[in-house]
Design an enzyme around this catalytic site. Structure first.
Site, PDB file in Angstrom:
ATOM      1  CB  SER A 193      -0.991   0.000   1.113  1.00  0.00           C
ATOM      2  OG  SER A 193      -0.248  -0.121   2.510  1.00  0.00           O
ATOM      3  CB  VAL A 231      -3.354 -10.799   4.371  1.00  0.00           C
ATOM      4  CG1 VAL A 231      -2.924 -12.040   5.382  1.00  0.00           C
ATOM      5  CG2 VAL A 231      -4.777 -10.933   3.286  1.00  0.00           C
ATOM      6  CE1 TYR A 262      13.358  -3.367   8.609  1.00  0.00           C
ATOM      7  CE2 TYR A 262      15.560  -2.397   8.210  1.00  0.00           C
ATOM      8  CZ  TYR A 262      14.463  -2.835   7.799  1.00  0.00           C
ATOM      9  OH  TYR A 262      14.103  -2.546   6.484  1.00  0.00           O
ATOM     10  CB  ALA A 263      20.490  -5.159  11.570  1.00  0.00           C
ATOM     11  CB  THR A 311      22.064 -10.804  -2.505  1.00  0.00           C
ATOM     12  OG1 THR A 311      21.694 -11.879  -1.703  1.00  0.00           O
ATOM     13  CG2 THR A 311      21.873  -9.502  -1.585  1.00  0.00           C
TER      14      THR A 311
END
Length: 246
Positions: free
Chosen positions: A15, A58, A151-152, A234
């Protein structure tokens, strides 16, 4: 322009930000796009109206609803060609002050969410012996940033997850890759103090923050047949930020 006419795509966390740019780019190229979101109904409605994409409310942590959503998409279209695992959250704090709940919720959304969606779509892709998955990580998972241990670690885990998934799915004709954005112009970077923003800009070779569409176009490339021999990779999209680190 690469076209995706007749292709079915699913983008999680679609979104706003990078996810929104992915939805818009895929839809503009002719794909039928479904996107998930959790809270922002207004943004989801606006995106669905402007792009023609189909919204799905969701949570990343709702196993049952994830399975039901995937099965409904397959029932309507007989397949899912592309999955973009973009949804993620932050809960930044220095570790000495970080509650365990913040560690758990970041991992459950960022890593377990990608696991849940990948597991939900894999049977259909395997039966078709075709498909592509792109997981969206972060340079935080490569560099490590103070105040972002949760987060990392989650984004580093997502990179490793992608490589292992590529090894499992590759023999079945399904390509899995990871895109690693650097500092991208989003609501979060807009709120950075000027001094912190300048410090980060000085580390980027191109001396600017990236745009969401620049990440989205990398995702689009990896989903396309132009990347038909790219798997388990990556791809860093950071304007040269990691190129300055010894």
């Amino acid at each position: 322009m690469v076209r995706f006419d007749g292709k079915i795509a699913l983008v999680t966390g679609g979104s706003r930000g990078i996810g929104k740019a992915c939805v818009e780019d895929l839809a503009a190229r002719g794909a039928k796009v479904y996107f998930t979101y959790n809270k922002n109904d207004v943004a989801a409605d606006a995106l669905a109206m402007s792009s023609g994409a189909i919204k799905c409310k969701v949570s990343q942590t709702d196993d049952l609803l994830i399975d039901e959503t995937v099965q409904e998409i397959i029932a309507d279209n007989s397949k899912i060609d592309f999955l973009v695992n973009n949804a993620g959250i932050t809960a930044d704090q220095y570790i000495m002050m970080m509650p365990i709940e913040d560690w758990v919720k970041v991992f459950d959304t960022n890593v377990s969410g990608a696991f849940r969606w990948s597991k939900a779509v894999c049977k259909s892709m395997m039966n078709a012996r075709s498909g592509a998955i792109v997981n969206v990580a972060s340079v935080s998972g490569l560099l490590g940033i103070a105040g972002q241990t949760n987060y990392a670690a989650s984004k580093g885990a997502l990179i490793a997850f992608s490589r292992a998934l590529a090894a499992e799915f590759g023999p079945r004709g399904i390509r899995v890759n990871t895109v690693v954005p650097g500092f991208i112009e989003t609501d979060m970077t807009a709120k950075m103090p000027r001094q912190i923003k300048q410090q980060n800009l000085d580390r980027i070779l191109l001396r600017r923050f990236g745009k969401s569409v620049e990440v989205a176009r990398t995702v689009t490339f990896l989903l396309s047949d132009d990347a038909s021999y790219i798997a388990g990779q990556t791809i860093v999209v950071d304007g040269g930020l990691t190129g300055t680190v010894a």
